[in-house]
Design a protein around this motif. Structure first.
Motif, PDB file in Angstrom:
ATOM      1  N   GLU A  26       0.831  -1.215   0.000  1.00  0.00           N
ATOM      2  CA  GLU A  26       0.000   0.000   0.000  1.00  0.00           C
ATOM      3  C   GLU A  26       0.863   1.262   0.000  1.00  0.00           C
ATOM      4  O   GLU A  26       0.576   2.229  -0.702  1.00  0.00           O
ATOM      5  CB  GLU A  26      -0.946  -0.001   1.213  1.00  0.00           C
ATOM      6  CG  GLU A  26      -1.977  -1.107   1.211  1.00  0.00           C
ATOM      7  CD  GLU A  26      -1.431  -2.479   1.637  1.00  0.00           C
ATOM      8  OE1 GLU A  26      -2.166  -3.467   1.454  1.00  0.00           O
ATOM      9  OE2 GLU A  26      -0.283  -2.572   2.127  1.00  0.00           O
ATOM     10  N   GLU A  27       1.921   1.255   0.784  1.00  0.00           N
ATOM     11  CA  GLU A  27       2.818   2.414   0.842  1.00  0.00           C
ATOM     12  C   GLU A  27       3.562   2.581  -0.487  1.00  0.00           C
ATOM     13  O   GLU A  27       3.700   3.688  -1.008  1.00  0.00           O
ATOM     14  CB  GLU A  27       3.812   2.260   1.990  1.00  0.00           C
ATOM     15  CG  GLU A  27       4.751   3.438   2.149  1.00  0.00           C
ATOM     16  CD  GLU A  27       5.752   3.259   3.285  1.00  0.00           C
ATOM     17  OE1 GLU A  27       6.616   4.131   3.414  1.00  0.00           O
ATOM     18  OE2 GLU A  27       5.685   2.246   4.029  1.00  0.00           O
ATOM     19  N   CYS A  28       4.025   1.474  -1.023  1.00  0.00           N
ATOM     20  CA  CYS A  28       4.725   1.507  -2.299  1.00  0.00           C
ATOM     21  C   CYS A  28       3.817   2.068  -3.390  1.00  0.00           C
ATOM     22  O   CYS A  28       4.223   2.922  -4.173  1.00  0.00           O
ATOM     23  CB  CYS A  28       5.199   0.109  -2.666  1.00  0.00           C
ATOM     24  SG  CYS A  28       6.091   0.035  -4.219  1.00  0.00           S
ATOM     25  N   SER A  33       2.394   5.606  -7.710  1.00  0.00           N
ATOM     26  CA  SER A  33       1.219   5.647  -8.585  1.00  0.00           C
ATOM     27  C   SER A  33       0.897   7.040  -9.111  1.00  0.00           C
ATOM     28  O   SER A  33       0.215   7.183 -10.111  1.00  0.00           O
ATOM     29  CB  SER A  33      -0.004   5.111  -7.853  1.00  0.00           C
ATOM     30  OG  SER A  33      -0.422   6.053  -6.870  1.00  0.00           O
ATOM     31  N   PHE A  34       1.350   8.071  -8.424  1.00  0.00           N
ATOM     32  CA  PHE A  34       1.020   9.444  -8.797  1.00  0.00           C
ATOM     33  C   PHE A  34      -0.488   9.623  -8.933  1.00  0.00           C
ATOM     34  O   PHE A  34      -0.972  10.271  -9.853  1.00  0.00           O
ATOM     35  CB  PHE A  34       1.747   9.855 -10.082  1.00  0.00           C
ATOM     36  CG  PHE A  34       3.240   9.742  -9.974  1.00  0.00           C
ATOM     37  CD1 PHE A  34       3.973  10.687  -9.281  1.00  0.00           C
ATOM     38  CD2 PHE A  34       3.906   8.667 -10.540  1.00  0.00           C
ATOM     39  CE1 PHE A  34       5.349  10.574  -9.154  1.00  0.00           C
ATOM     40  CE2 PHE A  34       5.284   8.538 -10.415  1.00  0.00           C
ATOM     41  CZ  PHE A  34       6.002   9.500  -9.725  1.00  0.00           C
ATOM     42  N   GLY A  35      -1.224   9.013  -8.013  1.00  0.00           N
ATOM     43  CA  GLY A  35      -2.677   9.189  -7.956  1.00  0.00           C
ATOM     44  C   GLY A  35      -3.478   8.320  -8.903  1.00  0.00           C
ATOM     45  O   GLY A  35      -4.649   8.590  -9.141  1.00  0.00           O
ATOM     46  N   GLY A  36      -2.898   7.269  -9.438  1.00  0.00           N
ATOM     47  CA  GLY A  36      -3.658   6.415 -10.350  1.00  0.00           C
ATOM     48  C   GLY A  36      -3.214   4.970 -10.277  1.00  0.00           C
ATOM     49  O   GLY A  36      -2.049   4.674 -10.060  1.00  0.00           O
ATOM     50  N   GLU A  39      -4.594   0.262  -6.901  1.00  0.00           N
ATOM     51  CA  GLU A  39      -5.036  -1.116  -6.647  1.00  0.00           C
ATOM     52  C   GLU A  39      -4.269  -2.117  -7.515  1.00  0.00           C
ATOM     53  O   GLU A  39      -3.931  -3.203  -7.051  1.00  0.00           O
ATOM     54  CB  GLU A  39      -6.541  -1.257  -6.858  1.00  0.00           C
ATOM     55  CG  GLU A  39      -7.367  -0.595  -5.765  1.00  0.00           C
ATOM     56  CD  GLU A  39      -7.004  -1.100  -4.362  1.00  0.00           C
ATOM     57  OE1 GLU A  39      -6.880  -2.325  -4.158  1.00  0.00           O
ATOM     58  OE2 GLU A  39      -6.826  -0.252  -3.466  1.00  0.00           O
ATOM     59  N   GLY A  40      -3.986  -1.766  -8.753  1.00  0.00           N
ATOM     60  CA  GLY A  40      -3.205  -2.650  -9.622  1.00  0.00           C
ATOM     61  C   GLY A  40      -1.790  -2.852  -9.101  1.00  0.00           C
ATOM     62  O   GLY A  40      -1.266  -3.966  -9.115  1.00  0.00           O
ATOM     63  N   ILE A  41      -1.186  -1.783  -8.613  1.00  0.00           N
ATOM     64  CA  ILE A  41       0.169  -1.865  -8.058  1.00  0.00           C
ATOM     65  C   ILE A  41       0.168  -2.699  -6.784  1.00  0.00           C
ATOM     66  O   ILE A  41       1.025  -3.563  -6.586  1.00  0.00           O
ATOM     67  CB  ILE A  41       0.729  -0.455  -7.796  1.00  0.00           C
ATOM     68  CG1 ILE A  41       0.885   0.292  -9.129  1.00  0.00           C
ATOM     69  CG2 ILE A  41       2.060  -0.527  -7.050  1.00  0.00           C
ATOM     70  CD1 ILE A  41       1.149   1.775  -8.974  1.00  0.00           C
ATOM     71  N   ILE A  42      -0.815  -2.466  -5.925  1.00  0.00           N
ATOM     72  CA  ILE A  42      -0.930  -3.230  -4.672  1.00  0.00           C
ATOM     73  C   ILE A  42      -1.083  -4.716  -4.983  1.00  0.00           C
ATOM     74  O   ILE A  42      -0.407  -5.562  -4.397  1.00  0.00           O
ATOM     75  CB  ILE A  42      -2.101  -2.713  -3.818  1.00  0.00           C
ATOM     76  CG1 ILE A  42      -1.777  -1.313  -3.288  1.00  0.00           C
ATOM     77  CG2 ILE A  42      -2.403  -3.675  -2.669  1.00  0.00           C
ATOM     78  CD1 ILE A  42      -2.977  -0.588  -2.686  1.00  0.00           C
ATOM     79  N   GLY A  43      -1.955  -5.046  -5.924  1.00  0.00           N
ATOM     80  CA  GLY A  43      -2.168  -6.447  -6.299  1.00  0.00           C
ATOM     81  C   GLY A  43      -0.905  -7.093  -6.844  1.00  0.00           C
ATOM     82  O   GLY A  43      -0.587  -8.238  -6.504  1.00  0.00           O
TER      83      GLY A  43
END
Length: 95
Positions: A26-28, A33-36, A39-43
Motif C-alpha cells: 500500500e505504501e509503495c 502511482s502518482f494518484g492512479g 489497486e493494480g500496483i498493490i495487487g
C-alpha cells in the motif's frame, strides 16, 4: 541484488547514506502511482510477496544486448549518471 546492496551502491555514488527498508504494498503504491492505478500496483506487489518466484531474472543478457541498442551500466554508475534526479526524503534540493 538485494535492497541493502542497491542502497550501498547508491550511497557510494551519491555521497550520502542511503538506507533500504521494505515497504508494504500500500505504501509503495502511493509512492509510485502518482494518484492512479494504486489497486493494480498493490495487487502486483502482493502477488510477489506471496510467490517470489514470479520475480525471476532468468534473462539471456547476451541475447538482449544483441537486440537492444543499449550500453549496460552498473547500479553505482546509474546513480552517478542520474544524480541530479534524486532528492533526499523531505528535501527540495538535489543530491
Amino acid at each position: 541484488m538485494s535492497g541493502p546492496g542497491i542502497a550501498d551502491r547508491f550511497s557510494k555514488a551519491l555521497g550520502n547514506t542511503i538506507i533500504s527498508r521494505p515497504m508494504p504494498p500500500e505504501e509503495c503504491a502511493k509512492t509510485i502511482s502518482f494518484g492512479g492505478n494504486e489497486e493494480g500496483i498493490i495487487g502486483y506487489y502482493r502477488s510477489i510477496f506471496e510467490n517470489p518466484a514470479v520475480m525471476t531474472t532468468n534473462v539471456d543478457h547476451r541475447k538482449a544486448l544483441e537486440v537492444l541498442p543499449i550500453e549496460p551500466m552498473s547500479v553505482e554508475d546509474f546513480a552517478r549518471f542520474y544524480k541530479g534526479a534524486f532528492n533526499p526524503a523531505g528535501s527540495n534540493r538535489s543530491m
